[in-house]
Write an enzyme that holds these catalytic residues in place. Structure first.
Site, PDB file in Angstrom:
ATOM      1  N   LYS A   9       0.838  -1.203   0.000  1.00  0.00           N
ATOM      2  CA  LYS A   9       0.000   0.000   0.000  1.00  0.00           C
ATOM      3  C   LYS A   9       0.880   1.263   0.000  1.00  0.00           C
ATOM      4  CE  LYS A   9      -3.810  -2.331   2.427  1.00  0.00           C
ATOM      5  NZ  LYS A   9      -4.656  -2.344   3.661  1.00  0.00           N
ATOM      6  N   TYR A  49     -12.159  -2.700  -3.092  1.00  0.00           N
ATOM      7  CA  TYR A  49     -12.698  -2.741  -1.732  1.00  0.00           C
ATOM      8  C   TYR A  49     -14.232  -2.720  -1.706  1.00  0.00           C
ATOM      9  CZ  TYR A  49      -8.111  -2.325   0.488  1.00  0.00           C
ATOM     10  OH  TYR A  49      -6.828  -2.552   0.937  1.00  0.00           O
ATOM     11  N   ASN A 112      -1.725  -0.195   7.421  1.00  0.00           N
ATOM     12  CA  ASN A 112      -1.262  -1.560   7.679  1.00  0.00           C
ATOM     13  C   ASN A 112      -0.445  -2.159   6.533  1.00  0.00           C
ATOM     14  OD1 ASN A 112      -3.315  -2.180   5.954  1.00  0.00           O
ATOM     15  ND2 ASN A 112      -4.474  -3.451   7.383  1.00  0.00           N
ATOM     16  N   HIS A 115      -1.714  -5.484   1.400  1.00  0.00           N
ATOM     17  CA  HIS A 115      -2.949  -6.247   1.188  1.00  0.00           C
ATOM     18  C   HIS A 115      -2.598  -7.627   0.660  1.00  0.00           C
ATOM     19  CE1 HIS A 115      -6.924  -7.394  -0.324  1.00  0.00           C
ATOM     20  NE2 HIS A 115      -6.267  -7.860  -1.375  1.00  0.00           N
ATOM     21  N   GLU A 126      -9.212 -10.808  -7.790  1.00  0.00           N
ATOM     22  CA  GLU A 126      -8.301  -9.672  -7.617  1.00  0.00           C
ATOM     23  C   GLU A 126      -7.176  -9.691  -8.649  1.00  0.00           C
ATOM     24  OE1 GLU A 126      -9.190  -8.843  -2.866  1.00  0.00           O
ATOM     25  OE2 GLU A 126      -7.249  -9.716  -3.413  1.00  0.00           O
TER      26      GLU A 126
HETATM   27  P1  DAT Z   1      -7.421  -7.203   5.538  1.00  0.00           P
HETATM   28  O1  DAT Z   1      -6.667  -6.112   4.820  1.00  0.00           O
HETATM   29  O2  DAT Z   1      -6.627  -7.788   6.672  1.00  0.00           O
HETATM   30  O3  DAT Z   1      -8.001  -8.251   4.607  1.00  0.00           O
HETATM   31  P2  DAT Z   1     -10.156  -6.185   5.794  1.00  0.00           P
HETATM   32  O4  DAT Z   1     -10.440  -6.833   4.478  1.00  0.00           O
HETATM   33  O5  DAT Z   1     -11.076  -6.490   6.932  1.00  0.00           O
HETATM   34  O6  DAT Z   1      -8.660  -6.493   6.282  1.00  0.00           O
HETATM   35  O7  DAT Z   1     -10.155  -4.595   5.612  1.00  0.00           O
HETATM   36  C1  DAT Z   1      -9.563  -4.012   4.474  1.00  0.00           C
HETATM   37  C2  DAT Z   1      -8.762  -2.819   4.928  1.00  0.00           C
HETATM   38  O8  DAT Z   1      -9.628  -1.835   5.472  1.00  0.00           O
HETATM   39  C3  DAT Z   1      -7.755  -3.117   6.029  1.00  0.00           C
HETATM   40  O9  DAT Z   1      -6.530  -3.616   5.525  1.00  0.00           O
HETATM   41  C4  DAT Z   1      -7.602  -1.782   6.683  1.00  0.00           C
HETATM   42  C5  DAT Z   1      -8.985  -1.176   6.554  1.00  0.00           C
HETATM   43  N1  DAT Z   1      -9.774  -1.409   7.763  1.00  0.00           N
HETATM   44  C6  DAT Z   1     -10.351  -2.569   8.152  1.00  0.00           C
HETATM   45  N2  DAT Z   1     -10.978  -2.431   9.319  1.00  0.00           N
HETATM   46  C7  DAT Z   1     -10.814  -1.137   9.682  1.00  0.00           C
HETATM   47  C8  DAT Z   1     -11.226  -0.359  10.789  1.00  0.00           C
HETATM   48  N3  DAT Z   1     -11.956  -0.884  11.775  1.00  0.00           N
HETATM   49  N4  DAT Z   1     -10.844   0.943  10.828  1.00  0.00           N
HETATM   50  C9  DAT Z   1     -10.118   1.492   9.835  1.00  0.00           C
HETATM   51  N5  DAT Z   1      -9.699   0.809   8.751  1.00  0.00           N
HETATM   52  C10 DAT Z   1     -10.034  -0.492   8.680  1.00  0.00           C
HETATM   53 MG    MG Z   2      -9.513  -8.154   3.231  1.00  0.00          MG
END
Ligand code: DAT
Ligand code: MG
Length: 149
Positions: A9, A49, A112, A115, A126
């Site tokens: 990212k 997303y 974080n 991805h 994807e």
């Molecule tokens: P991952 O990236 O571990 O698959 P995810 O698909 O649940 O996680 O969410 C996609 C992204 O969205 C994640 O990398 C960071 C952001 N995100 C997820 N939960 C969040 C939250 N509670 N607050 C802020 N950003 C969040």
């Molecule tokens: Mg995810």
């Protein structure tokens, strides 16, 4: 052979972690089959997303992903989807295990770093969303017999 989609990212690119991420996946034994740096359009970010579009963080997530270049990649190997998720670590870097990419380099869920596709079917869609067929090279590293029995 199983494939997954991995993206460093904008925060990971800015922090100079592209090489570190590639190295961890290479050292594990996975094969890089596609790699490019790009600045993500709003349209691509929103499709990528789409599953989160009703979540309160969706707008800031799209803003963040489109805020600077990312490095998109496709990796191949037995069990690569689940294994790459383990190497990446939990979504929140603050609670991600040390030894994982997020656990070693991050502190904030909105930064974080990386991805990784969460399932084989998601990985297939994807990879198709981010890469044209001609951008991917199928190849078998000559060290394969030293990685797989
Ligand atoms: P991952 O990236 O571990 O698959 P995810 O698909 O649940 O996680 O969410 C996609 C992204 O969205 C994640 O990398 C960071 C952001 N995100 C997820 N939960 C969040 C939250 N509670 N607050 C802020 N950003 C969040
Ligand atoms: Mg995810």
């Amino acid at each position: 052979m199983e494939r997954t989609f991995i993206m460093v990212k904008p925060d990971g690119v800015q922090r100079g972690l592209v090489g570190e991420v590639i190295q961890r996946l290479e050292c594990k034994g996975f094969t890089l089959v596609g790699l490019k740096q790009l600045t993500v359009s709003r349209e691509l970010a929103e499709s990528h997303y789409a599953v989160h579009k009703e979540r309160p963080f969706f707008k800031s997530l799209v803003e963040f992903i489109t805020s600077g270049p990312v490095v998109a990649s496709v990796w191949e190997g037995d069990g690569v989807v689940a294994s790459a998720r383990k190497l990446i670590g939990a979504t929140n870097p603050l609670t991600a295990e040390p030894g994982t990419i997020r656990g070693d380099f991050g502190v904030s869920i909105g930064r974080n770093l990386i991805h990784g596709s969460d399932a084989i079917e998601t990985a297939q869609s994807e990879v198709a969303l981010w890469f044209e067929d001609g951008e991917l090279s199928s190849w078998k590293p000559s060290i394969t017999p030293w990685i797989y029995e």
